[in-house]
Write an enzyme that holds these catalytic residues in place. Structure first.
Site, short mmCIF file in Angstrom:
data_model
loop_
_atom_site.label_atom_id
_atom_site.label_comp_id
_atom_site.label_asym_id
_atom_site.label_seq_id
_atom_site.Cartn_x
_atom_site.Cartn_y
_atom_site.Cartn_z
N ASP A 6 -5.49 -10.76 1.35
CA ASP A 6 -4.16 -10.23 1.66
C ASP A 6 -4.26 -9.60 3.04
O ASP A 6 -4.77 -8.50 3.21
CB ASP A 6 -3.75 -9.20 0.61
N ASN A 9 -0.71 -6.74 9.19
CA ASN A 9 -0.60 -6.83 10.65
C ASN A 9 -1.87 -6.38 11.35
O ASN A 9 -2.18 -6.86 12.44
CB ASN A 9 0.57 -5.96 11.12
N LYS A 13 -7.24 -7.00 3.11
CA LYS A 13 -7.86 -6.65 1.85
C LYS A 13 -8.36 -7.95 1.22
O LYS A 13 -7.66 -8.98 1.25
CB LYS A 13 -6.85 -5.96 0.93
N GLY A 90 9.00 -12.38 1.28
CA GLY A 90 7.68 -11.92 1.69
C GLY A 90 6.59 -12.30 0.72
O GLY A 90 6.79 -12.27 -0.51
N ASP A 92 3.86 -10.70 -0.07
CA ASP A 92 3.46 -9.60 -0.95
C ASP A 92 4.41 -9.46 -2.13
O ASP A 92 3.98 -9.16 -3.25
CB ASP A 92 3.42 -8.28 -0.17
N ARG A 93 5.70 -9.65 -1.89
CA ARG A 93 6.68 -9.51 -2.97
C ARG A 93 6.45 -10.58 -4.05
O ARG A 93 6.47 -10.27 -5.24
CB ARG A 93 8.11 -9.62 -2.43
N ASP A 113 6.62 -1.71 -5.02
CA ASP A 113 5.50 -1.81 -4.09
C ASP A 113 5.75 -0.84 -2.94
O ASP A 113 6.69 -1.01 -2.16
CB ASP A 113 5.38 -3.23 -3.57
N THR A 116 4.68 -0.26 3.78
CA THR A 116 5.48 0.04 4.96
C THR A 116 6.95 0.16 4.58
O THR A 116 7.65 1.07 5.02
CB THR A 116 5.30 -1.06 6.03
N THR A 168 10.89 23.68 9.67
CA THR A 168 11.35 22.31 9.96
C THR A 168 10.41 21.29 9.34
O THR A 168 10.85 20.30 8.74
CB THR A 168 11.46 22.09 11.47
#
Length: 240
Positions: A6, A9, A13, A90, A92-93, A113, A116, A168
């Site tokens: 997998d 960018n 893995k 995607g 991964d999806r 999932d 990012t 903040t």
């Protein structure tokens, strides 16, 4: 033995499987490290999924007498896709959904999932990917507040932030982390309204921030994408 990759960018893995059993995995590998890791324990098949790396470049660098498979929109899957734009789906999806269906066959499953982006995808009891939704991930939200304002700092995520921030930084922590938690609870509840027996499966790098705060039953499967990629590989090998 099979190896599945997998590749993101920046880092990759990789998981080693004996049949359907995950033997071990390694993450955070650069390109050269990835190639060397696989060459150190040569498998029979390699299944490669990447958002940015060219599969032929990977195969050339590997330079091994093994079968190298590549996940593409044309790859045969052990599930059906009910999606209007399958070419944009995607990797991964779809891999996570295949993994969830493999682990929990005959059930309605929503896969959350947390990478990012945060994706919420439904794979139903008939093994059909029904789609889902995509939301900004934790770090993307912090980065957006910092990038689109002049005075808000860049903040890293923390577990269990206070609700009422006294600075903040605390207010940003509360807004992002408690906001994501509220989003997840609300969306999961909507999915459960559609399917009362729904199984909720979490994966992705930011799961650890939220898994203990979500209402049970929640099932965390960190290597769900690798499990799904291996299931796609074994399915295609069986069709040969």
């Amino acid at each position: 033995m099979n190896v599945v990759v997998d590749s993101g960018n920046t880092f990759s893995k990789v998981g080693w499987f004996q049949g359907e059993k995950l033997i071990r995995y390694t993450k955070g590998l650069g390109f050269e490290e990835l190639v060397q890791a696989i060459r150190a324990d040569v498998p029979q098949n390699v299944f490669f999924s990447s958002v940015g790396m060219d599969s032929q470049e990977f195969k050339n660098a590997l330079d091994l007498p093994v079968n190298v498979w590549n996940l593409s929109p044309d790859t045969r899957l052990p599930i059906h896709k009910n999606y209007d734009t399958p070419d944009t789906l995607g990797a991964d999806r779809i891999a996570a959904s295949v993994g969830a269906n493999f682990l929990y066959p005959g059930e309605d499953v929503v896969v959350v999932d947390m990478g990012t982006c945060i994706t919420y995808d439904l794979i139903d009891s008939s093994a059909t990917f029904q789609g889902g939704l995509i939301s900004p991930g934790v770090r993307m939200r912090f980065k957006a507040m910092h990038s689109f304002t002049k005075r808000l700092p860049m903040v890293d995520p923390e577990k269990d932030p206070v609700l009422v921030g006294k600075s903040t930084r605390q207010a940003m922590q509360s807004g992002v982390m408690n906001g994501v938690l509220a989003e997840m609870e609300g969306i999961i509840e909507k999915y459960r309204h559609k399917s009362p027996d729904l199984r909720v499966v979490l994966c992705g790098g930011d799961v650890a921030f939220f898994e203990s705060s979500l209402k049970p039953p929640i099932f965390v499967v960190p290597e769900l994408v690798l499990i799904g990629l291996n299931r796609i590989l074994t399915y295609n090998v069986s069709l040969q």
